[in-house]
Design a protein around this motif. Structure first.
Motif, PDB file in Angstrom:
ATOM      1  N   UNK A  46       0.818  -1.218   0.000  1.00 45.07           N
ATOM      2  CA  UNK A  46       0.000   0.000   0.000  1.00 45.07           C
ATOM      3  C   UNK A  46       0.845   1.259   0.000  1.00 45.07           C
ATOM      4  N   UNK A  47       2.133   1.130   0.274  1.00 48.77           N
ATOM      5  CA  UNK A  47       2.996   2.308   0.232  1.00 48.77           C
ATOM      6  C   UNK A  47       3.354   2.690  -1.203  1.00 48.77           C
ATOM      7  N   UNK A  48       3.010   1.867  -2.158  1.00 48.71           N
ATOM      8  CA  UNK A  48       3.211   2.193  -3.574  1.00 48.71           C
ATOM      9  C   UNK A  48       1.882   2.699  -4.151  1.00 48.71           C
ATOM     10  N   UNK A  49       1.044   1.805  -4.645  1.00 51.38           N
ATOM     11  CA  UNK A  49      -0.248   2.184  -5.217  1.00 51.38           C
ATOM     12  C   UNK A  49      -1.286   1.172  -4.744  1.00 51.38           C
ATOM     13  N   UNK A  50      -2.500   1.239  -5.310  1.00 51.46           N
ATOM     14  CA  UNK A  50      -3.523   0.273  -4.937  1.00 51.46           C
ATOM     15  C   UNK A  50      -3.359  -1.018  -5.751  1.00 51.46           C
ATOM     16  N   UNK A  51      -3.539  -2.128  -5.074  1.00 53.46           N
ATOM     17  CA  UNK A  51      -3.352  -3.442  -5.678  1.00 53.46           C
ATOM     18  C   UNK A  51      -4.357  -3.698  -6.804  1.00 53.46           C
ATOM     19  N   UNK A  52      -3.895  -4.357  -7.852  1.00 51.66           N
ATOM     20  CA  UNK A  52      -4.755  -4.657  -8.991  1.00 51.66           C
ATOM     21  C   UNK A  52      -5.568  -5.926  -8.691  1.00 51.66           C
ATOM     22  N   UNK A  53      -6.629  -5.799  -7.867  1.00 49.38           N
ATOM     23  CA  UNK A  53      -7.444  -6.955  -7.497  1.00 49.38           C
ATOM     24  C   UNK A  53      -8.927  -6.717  -7.769  1.00 49.38           C
ATOM     25  N   UNK A  54      -9.231  -5.767  -8.646  1.00 49.42           N
ATOM     26  CA  UNK A  54     -10.615  -5.454  -8.944  1.00 49.42           C
ATOM     27  C   UNK A  54     -11.233  -6.413  -9.945  1.00 49.42           C
ATOM     28  N   UNK A  55     -12.560  -6.293 -10.121  1.00 46.88           N
ATOM     29  CA  UNK A  55     -13.293  -7.142 -11.056  1.00 46.88           C
ATOM     30  C   UNK A  55     -12.859  -6.846 -12.499  1.00 46.88           C
ATOM     31  N   UNK A  56     -12.570  -5.549 -12.792  1.00 47.21           N
ATOM     32  CA  UNK A  56     -12.112  -5.132 -14.125  1.00 47.21           C
ATOM     33  C   UNK A  56     -10.674  -4.646 -14.063  1.00 47.21           C
ATOM     34  N   UNK A  57      -9.982  -4.806 -15.179  1.00 46.32           N
ATOM     35  CA  UNK A  57      -8.603  -4.330 -15.268  1.00 46.32           C
ATOM     36  C   UNK A  57      -8.518  -2.822 -15.516  1.00 46.32           C
ATOM     37  N   UNK A  58      -9.602  -2.233 -15.989  1.00 51.49           N
ATOM     38  CA  UNK A  58      -9.632  -0.776 -16.198  1.00 51.49           C
ATOM     39  C   UNK A  58     -11.039  -0.270 -15.946  1.00 51.49           C
ATOM     40  N   UNK A  59     -11.154   1.005 -15.578  1.00 49.49           N
ATOM     41  CA  UNK A  59     -12.460   1.582 -15.258  1.00 49.49           C
ATOM     42  C   UNK A  59     -12.334   3.096 -15.142  1.00 49.49           C
ATOM     43  N   UNK A  60     -13.479   3.756 -15.046  1.00 49.24           N
ATOM     44  CA  UNK A  60     -13.501   5.177 -14.710  1.00 49.24           C
ATOM     45  C   UNK A  60     -13.439   5.301 -13.191  1.00 49.24           C
ATOM     46  N   UNK A  61     -12.507   6.116 -12.714  1.00 49.24           N
ATOM     47  CA  UNK A  61     -12.368   6.344 -11.274  1.00 49.24           C
ATOM     48  C   UNK A  61     -12.301   7.842 -11.012  1.00 49.24           C
ATOM     49  N   UNK A  62     -12.275   8.209  -9.732  1.00 54.06           N
ATOM     50  CA  UNK A  62     -12.292   9.627  -9.367  1.00 54.06           C
ATOM     51  C   UNK A  62     -11.286   9.896  -8.256  1.00 54.06           C
TER      52      UNK A  62
END
Length: 633
Positions: A46-62
């Motif tokens: 977590x000291x780097x970025x957020x882990x890629x463990x979501x349902x989609x590999x890409x999305x709209x975020x805010x």
């Protein structure tokens, strides 16, 4: 047996896959991000970025970004984060010209994706300023939306190898919902930048989400988890987050790595300068009027000067001149702009993207400038300032990706263009040149001393000075203007040099130092151009040299008055008064001194010009007065 084995293998694999999707979205970084020397060798951290463990590999975020100069407008924030300015304006209920108040939480839409198998990120770029560090970029510029460790990994430069004007790749913290969150109705995740006083409870209340959803999304062990400034938490939303959920927050303290200094022009100094300037102006007005009329006695003259100083009659007129009145700019329809410019025909082109337009059924001629990019700073400044020697913005129009600014029309074009012509009688008027210089200085004096906060134009040059039909000068092109009270003037100067070659002060070129004295320097260059009719950069012995260096070499030498007259514009030679020319040259050179603290301030420049103008007028009318007296006798 084989079928059972395959079935069990598939079932086991799916179980592992789904279990990975149902765990907490991410783990909170805590205060570990401040060490800037973390490792993820054992797995995503977590000291780097957020882990890629979501349902989609890409999305709209805010993301949330707190408005802070110079990143306080729709276009400035979208440029910093590489987001779509139209979408940013829409979701915040703003327009492309909107400037946000300091501390306003702005929602930034970004495209979030797994560029590696480990982390989500949104990509942007950043040009480094002076004394750069990864820590300052991550926690001050980007407010914790990136981390020191992720910056070091994304760029080839070592921690101690950063230099001004380097371009950094900046991975921004974002994420996509997990399978578990998707099934529970979460469509979007917002990366919220934690500030002082934040806790799980008040964040949940403000964004109208449950504390439990925050705990689950960020892997908190408890709802009493301590949150640290410059870290981020993820907020789950069932629909797009809206601008009413954001607030105006106090700016966090500045990191100790980066110290800021305020503009030296304090209110006390401003009051003294204003009082001095007003008194000087009143005195010279009286001297000039009484000299021309020659109808009042010396005793009456002194009594009136004392009286005016006490009653402040003239100061009321001056206050009206310098009042900051935010005038309402007209919002034009694009059809009006097209009709006025005859669909931007070549015959109406003044230069580049600037066109002549005829409005109100032929009753009004205005100038229309077609622009792209961030013009909000210029528009909002021009709406607030009100001075004869500053160009007036009549209105604007937004259409697709373009902004159309409508200004008052300046019949004689730029000062640079006017100086290149030498056929008219007006070019031969010595008094006209002095008046143009005084107009420019008066415009700068208003920006430096009579606005709150004070402003630095940063791009004074003969191309940005426009002349109306009466050859009165007005300062234009405010794209680079900056509030001098908020300028970094030593430890953290501007990240890149902008402006016009030949007019930039040495302290700005060498160290990025911005102050009102850089406008004074540029004025000195323009003043010498006015006197000589030559460009600021000249050729001498086959190499480029500054015009002032050539003239400076003869000052203080024998017959300096005669030698200076050789540099005066040939159009002015017959009308040139050598004593006045020498005074103006010395004033110009004083403005061009290398050390900014030894240059005159702009009110001193105005005072000197008024003295020179008064002396010049006296010399002009003395022969006429003598002739009249002879006739009377």
């Amino acid at each position: 047996m084989n079928h059972a084995f395959v079935f069990n293998f598939i079932f086991f694999t799916l179980s592992v896959f789904l279990s990975s999707k149902t765990k907490a979205q991410q783990n909170y970084s805590g205060n570990s991000i401040f060490t800037c020397k973390n490792s993820d060798a054992a797995g995503p951290s977590a000291t780097f970025l957020y882990t890629c463990n979501g349902f989609n590999k890409s999305c709209m975020a805010f993301l949330t970004f707190r408005s802070k100069s110079p990143y306080n407008s729709v276009n400035a924030i979208s440029n910093l984060t590489s987001s779509n300015p139209k979408e940013l304006a829409r979701i915040n209920g703003a327009t492309l010209l909107t400037v946000f108040p300091p501390g306003k939480e702005v929602i930034v839409p970004v495209n979030c994706s797994c560029l590696t198998n480990d982390y989500y990120q949104a990509e942007t770029k950043y040009i480094l300023g002076q004394n750069p560090t990864y820590f300052v970029v991550a926690n001050d510029t980007f407010q914790g939306l990136t981390t020191c460790d992720s910056l070091m990994r994304a760029n080839p430069y070592g921690e101690f190898d950063l230099l001004p004007r380097m371009e950094l790749q900046v991975p921004l913290r974002c994420a996509c919902p997990t399978y578990h969150q998707k099934t529970n109705g979460t469509k979007y995740l917002l990366t919220y930048s934690v500030t002082w006083g934040d806790n799980i409870s008040n964040i949940a209340t403000r964004f109208n989400v449950t504390e439990g959803s925050l705990v689950d999304a960020n892997g908190f062990s408890t709802q009493a988890q301590v949150l640290y400034p410059f870290t981020t938490v993820l907020i789950p939303f069932p629909s797009e987050p809206a601008s009413p959920t954001t607030i105006v927050a106090n700016d966090p303290p500045t990191p100790q790595d980066c110290s800021f200094k305020m503009c030296k022009s304090k209110k006390k100094t401003l009051l003294i300068a204003l009082t001095t300037s007003v008194l000087v102006m009143c005195a010279f007005l009286f001297v000039l009027v009484l000299f021309l009329l020659r109808k009042k006695s010396v005793r009456l003259f002194k009594r009136r000067v004392r009286g005016k100083k006490k009653t402040g009659v003239f100061s009321e007129e001056i206050r009206e001149e310098i009042a900051i009145i935010e005038h309402l700019s007209k919002v034009y329809r694009f059809e009006e702009i097209k009709e006025a410019t005859e669909n931007f025909s070549s015959k109406n082109r003044i230069e580049g993207s600037l066109f002549r337009g005829v409005f109100n059924n032929g009753k009004e001629v205005l100038a229309v400038k077609r622009m792209r990019g961030d013009v909000s700073k210029e528009v909002n400044l021009l709406k607030r300032i009100n001075h004869f020697n500053l160009i007036k913005l009549q209105g604007y129009c937004e259409n697709k990706a373009c902004i159309y600014l409508v200004y008052e029309y300046m019949e004689n074009g730029s000062l640079r263009e006017w100086l290149s012509k030498n056929s008219s009688i007006e070019h031969q008027s010595w008094g006209r040149r002095i008046q143009i210089a005084l107009d420019i200085a008066n415009g700068l004096q208003y920006l430096h001393n009579f606005t709150e906060p004070c402003y630095v134009h940063k791009d004074i040059n003969s191309g940005n000075i426009l002349l109306n039909k009466d050859l009165r000068a007005k300062i234009a092109k405010f794209a680079l203007v900056q509030e001098s009270e908020r300028m970094v003037i030593s430890d953290c100067p501007t990240s890149r040099v902008v402006g016009s070659a030949g007019y930039l002060a040495p302290e700005y070129l060498e160290a990025g130092i911005v102050s009102t004295k850089m406008d004074v320097y540029a004025f000195g260059v323009v003043l010498l151009e006015l006197l000589t009719g030559k460009d600021s950069i000249a050729l001498q012995d086959g190499r480029e040299v500054m015009l002032y260096e050539i003239i400076e070499s003869i000052i203080g030498k024998e017959d300096e008055e005669e030698k200076v007259s050789l540099f005066i514009d040939p159009c002015l030679v017959e009308n040139c008064r050598k004593a006045s020319a020498l005074q103006l040259v010395k004033l110009g050179l004083a403005c061009l001194v290398q050390e900014p603290e030894t240059r005159p301030n702009i009110e001193e420049v105005v005072s000197s010009l008024m003295k020179i103008q008064a002396n010049d007028m006296q010399q002009s009318i003395s022969p006429i007065i003598s002739n009249n007296l002879s006739l009377e006798r």
